[in-house]
Design a protein around this motif. Structure first.
Motif, PDB file in Angstrom:
ATOM      1  N   SER A 572     -30.068  48.886 -42.512  1.00 43.75           N
ATOM      2  CA  SER A 572     -29.112  47.791 -42.323  1.00 43.75           C
ATOM      3  C   SER A 572     -28.177  48.084 -41.166  1.00 43.75           C
ATOM      4  O   SER A 572     -27.859  49.236 -40.862  1.00 43.75           O
ATOM      5  CB  SER A 572     -28.301  47.556 -43.600  1.00 43.75           C
ATOM      6  OG  SER A 572     -27.518  48.677 -43.907  1.00 43.75           O
ATOM      7  N   LEU A 573     -27.747  47.016 -40.540  1.00 37.41           N
ATOM      8  CA  LEU A 573     -26.773  47.064 -39.457  1.00 37.41           C
ATOM      9  C   LEU A 573     -25.662  46.084 -39.793  1.00 37.41           C
ATOM     10  O   LEU A 573     -25.936  44.914 -40.113  1.00 37.41           O
ATOM     11  CB  LEU A 573     -27.425  46.696 -38.124  1.00 37.41           C
ATOM     12  CG  LEU A 573     -26.533  46.796 -36.875  1.00 37.41           C
ATOM     13  CD1 LEU A 573     -26.139  48.247 -36.630  1.00 37.41           C
ATOM     14  CD2 LEU A 573     -27.264  46.227 -35.654  1.00 37.41           C
ATOM     15  N   GLY A 574     -24.428  46.564 -39.773  1.00 38.51           N
ATOM     16  CA  GLY A 574     -23.315  45.714 -40.175  1.00 38.51           C
ATOM     17  C   GLY A 574     -22.256  45.585 -39.101  1.00 38.51           C
ATOM     18  O   GLY A 574     -22.071  46.474 -38.264  1.00 38.51           O
ATOM     19  N   TYR A 575     -21.578  44.467 -39.142  1.00 40.38           N
ATOM     20  CA  TYR A 575     -20.451  44.226 -38.242  1.00 40.38           C
ATOM     21  C   TYR A 575     -19.335  43.596 -39.058  1.00 40.38           C
ATOM     22  O   TYR A 575     -19.563  42.682 -39.871  1.00 40.38           O
ATOM     23  CB  TYR A 575     -20.849  43.278 -37.103  1.00 40.38           C
ATOM     24  CG  TYR A 575     -19.658  42.765 -36.309  1.00 40.38           C
ATOM     25  CD1 TYR A 575     -18.967  43.593 -35.432  1.00 40.38           C
ATOM     26  CD2 TYR A 575     -19.224  41.447 -36.456  1.00 40.38           C
ATOM     27  CE1 TYR A 575     -17.879  43.133 -34.718  1.00 40.38           C
ATOM     28  CE2 TYR A 575     -18.133  40.967 -35.738  1.00 40.38           C
ATOM     29  CZ  TYR A 575     -17.462  41.817 -34.870  1.00 40.38           C
ATOM     30  OH  TYR A 575     -16.376  41.357 -34.168  1.00 40.38           O
ATOM     31  N   ASN A 576     -18.123  44.130 -38.910  1.00 40.58           N
ATOM     32  CA  ASN A 576     -16.971  43.544 -39.582  1.00 40.58           C
ATOM     33  C   ASN A 576     -15.835  43.367 -38.594  1.00 40.58           C
ATOM     34  O   ASN A 576     -15.698  44.132 -37.624  1.00 40.58           O
ATOM     35  CB  ASN A 576     -16.531  44.410 -40.765  1.00 40.58           C
ATOM     36  CG  ASN A 576     -16.141  45.817 -40.345  1.00 40.58           C
ATOM     37  OD1 ASN A 576     -15.040  46.050 -39.869  1.00 40.58           O
ATOM     38  ND2 ASN A 576     -17.066  46.763 -40.513  1.00 40.58           N
ATOM     39  N   THR A 577     -15.037  42.371 -38.824  1.00 43.60           N
ATOM     40  CA  THR A 577     -13.922  42.068 -37.932  1.00 43.60           C
ATOM     41  C   THR A 577     -12.767  41.514 -38.748  1.00 43.60           C
ATOM     42  O   THR A 577     -12.941  41.063 -39.893  1.00 43.60           O
ATOM     43  CB  THR A 577     -14.348  41.065 -36.847  1.00 43.60           C
ATOM     44  OG1 THR A 577     -13.268  40.890 -35.919  1.00 43.60           O
ATOM     45  CG2 THR A 577     -14.698  39.709 -37.461  1.00 43.60           C
ATOM     46  N   GLY A 578     -11.606  41.573 -38.183  1.00 44.90           N
ATOM     47  CA  GLY A 578     -10.439  41.048 -38.876  1.00 44.90           C
ATOM     48  C   GLY A 578      -9.248  40.965 -37.937  1.00 44.90           C
ATOM     49  O   GLY A 578      -9.170  41.697 -36.948  1.00 44.90           O
TER      50      GLY A 578
END
Length: 648
Positions: A572-578
């Protein structure tokens, strides 16, 4: 001559002797000035390990000699607290005798190789030894002996031995320069509190007053030790309590004790009597500001929450006055002179507080300094500041900036101060930070497991929350066990340029063995994750005749022969932002994330038929599974760690 005076005397002798030994006959600069320090030679060491001295001297090798350099070396050696004094001599060495060897002759303080505690029965020797500053393995200093006696006395007072007598003696073995130190203790009888009474209190009840005390009477749940230090604290607590109830002139005129021991007591039982002078009870008459032109009276009164005519609470009034003065401080008027006075109306028993203000110009922030940096780049903390150069100074912004720096979790402490700028009316806020441990490594192993698998499991975690001093976070984690192998790496940056816009990437690989997995019953459909309305038509696992029989068995697992196992793989490859919105009461963070993964289930298709349709799909070929998240968080804490107020 005591040891401290003798040490100062010998320091003076050292400076004279060192100067005399190094001075040349010529009037020019001594020959050793500017010469490369090639080596050190140390003599006179008896109980000090030479490696300790060499570790300090090593930093000065190959340096050109200067008086300042030698003073620095001298300061480091004396900071060890091992020596009465030492002498130094410059000698030529090296090729052509053009380099410098410094010969140092040390005179050590006596070394304490034995400490004896005599006369103690009420407190264990081990507990006494833990508080000694002049313990075994240290060097003899009179001030440390006296401080050790004070620490022992405090230890005894905490246990009710208020009259303990402590003395010390020692003998020096001149041959080995070692000391046998003896602390002699006369404990005298232990004292405990049997009763606490109050005299002179006519308004406030005794049970209210007793609740303000740290001292307690002896009971099944309390030892009741009599401690003079605690009594002094209790006196102040009583005065504070009285002042919070309008008795601003209250005083404790006397605290006396009476012996009320019983025949069967092994200790002295005391009655502690607090003699109180209450005085008159006063009411709050308001806070008035005089000399103000910048802010109106109405603006000040809006900050005052206490009602006129209420019972006067001094501690609350102090907070109200602070709120009034902060109006100036938060708007840059830090050069104002403010004095306060209490005006008493004797007839009505009302006290009015008058603040007299001499207003001066606003302070401008000339510069901002951040000191104590060791790894972190300055901009990491500078972007946490809520003010900048050229702004009007604000106390609130000063404190909020310190909290922001602390909440980076890179530092363990932040102290701030204000110094005058180079021009009149300017200030320079100075933040002094203490950087903490920013890199973390954890690893471990566990022995155990089934008979078929390798009986060792291990994990390794490494993280750096201040990568390259940039405030970015990099973490790597791996777990290895007979059934599961996992590797993950993540990278997070809490800022994008000058915006509190966080972005993070993560990669994860998992290989795990799934056992005791249900198979599809003969004639049954695949289980899709939910049940249909008609129970007879529901999918059921192998080992059962229908869904109703599966339900009647409380969905228990069937026999092992009806179960299967498979290997599960996920990449899996994840990206998070905020984004974090900063407000005065706290911060609001709105975040989201997306994870894209590939999944595969490896099993023998000719033997096994999984009950869950998702496993069947993963078994046919690699399949995507995507996860989308959305989050909201409100953070009203003043500090993320060691929070003193607020909530998350």
């Amino acid at each position: 001559m005591n040891m401290r005076k003798s040490r100062r005397f010998f320091c003076a002798i050292l400076i004279i002797l060192f100067s005399l030994s190094l001075l040349s006959a010529a009037e020019e600069a001594p020959w050793y000035i500017g010469k490369r320090i090639a080596s050190f030679s140390n003599t006179g060491l008896q109980n000090v390990d030479e490696s300790t001295i060499l570790d300090i001297q090593y930093a000065y090798l190959d340096e050109p000699f200067t008086d300042e350099l030698f003073n620095e070396l001298q300061g480091e050696l004396y900071a060890l607290d091992y020596f009465s004094y030492f002498l130094a001599e410059a000698q030529r060495t090296g090729e052509g005798n053009n380099e410098l060897e410094i010969v140092m002759d040390f005179y050590e303080l006596p070394y304490i190789n034995q400490v004896a505690i005599e006369g103690n029965t009420g407190i264990k020797t081990k507990n006494i030894e833990e508080v000694l500053l002049s313990g075994e393995g240290t060097f003899l200093q009179e001030q440390n002996i006296e401080r050790s006696k004070e620490e022992i006395r405090k230890l005894y007072e905490e246990k009710g031995y208020a009259d303990t007598e402590i003395s010390s003696s020692y003998e020096i073995d001149e041959t080995t320069n070692t000391v046998s130190l003896v602390f002699t203790i006369i404990e005298n009888k232990q004292k405990r509190i049997g009763e606490i009474t109050f005299e002179g209190n006519t308004t406030l009840a005794s049970d209210q007053l007793e609740k303000q005390l740290f001292s307690k009477t002896i009971s099944y749940f309390n030892s009741g030790y009599y401690n003079p230090s605690t009594i002094e604290t209790d006196k102040q607590n009583l005065i504070t309590f009285y002042q919070s109830n309008g008795f601003v002139d209250a005083a404790i005129s006397e605290v006396r004790t009476e012996d009320i021991s019983r025949e069967d007591d092994e200790y002295t039982r005391l009655r502690v009597i607090y003699q109180i002078e209450e005085g008159e009870q006063w009411k709050f008459g308001g806070i008035e500001v005089e000399g103000n032109t910048v802010f109106s009276d109405e603006q000040f009164q809006d900050l005052i929450s206490m009602k006129e005519g209420a019972v006067l609470d001094i501690s609350r009034v102090q907070k109200e006055i602070e709120a009034v003065t902060d109006l100036y401080w938060n708007n840059g008027y830090i050069f104002n002179l403010i004095s306060s006075d209490m005006v008493r109306d004797e007839e009505n028993k009302v006290i009015t507080f008058i603040l007299t203000v001499q207003e001066n110009q606003q302070a401008i922030v000339e510069d901002i300094r951040i000191e104590g940096l060791t790894k972190t780049k300055p901009y990491v903390f500078e972007r946490e500041l809520t003010f900048s150069r050229g702004d009007i100074f604000s106390k609130e912004a000063l404190i909020r900036s310190a909290q922001n720096i602390y909440n980076t979790l890179i530092v363990t402490d932040v102290q701030f101060d204000i110094i005058n700028g180079s021009e009149e009316g300017t200030v320079v806020p100075v933040y002094t930070v203490v950087e903490g441990n920013q890199m973390d490594i954890q690893f471990g192993a566990t022995f155990g497991g089934n008979v078929d698998g390798f009986p060792v499991s291990g994990f390794l975690q490494w993280s750096d929350k201040n990568l390259g001093g940039t405030g970015r976070d990099l973490a790597i984690t791996t777990n290895l066990s007979p059934d599961t192998q996992n590797f993950s790496i993540s990278f997070t940056d809490g800022w994008f340029k000058d915006y509190r816009w966080s972005n993070g990437l993560s990669f994860n690989f998992e290989r795990s063995k799934k056992q005791s997995v249900l198979q599809r019953g003969i004639g049954s459909e695949y289980y899709t994750g939910h049940d249909v309305a008609i129970l007879e038509d529901n999918a059921y696992p192998l080992g059962y005749d229908s869904y109703l029989s599966y339900l009647a068995a409380d969905k228990a697992l069937p026999a092992n022969s009806d179960l299967m196992s498979y290997l599960y793989y996920r990449i899996s490859l994840g990206y998070n932002t905020g984004y974090t919105f900063m407000f005065r009461p706290g911060s609001l963070t709105v975040g989201g994330g997306l994870s894209i993964g590939l999944n595969y289930a490896d099993y023998n298709h000719s033997v096994y038929d999984p009950y869950e349709r998702l496993i069947k799909l993963y078994g046919d070929s690699w399949k995507f599974s995507n996860r989308l998240s959305l989050s909201f968080a409100w953070d009203g804490r003043d500090r993320i760690e060691n929070t003193s107020k607020g909530y998350y």
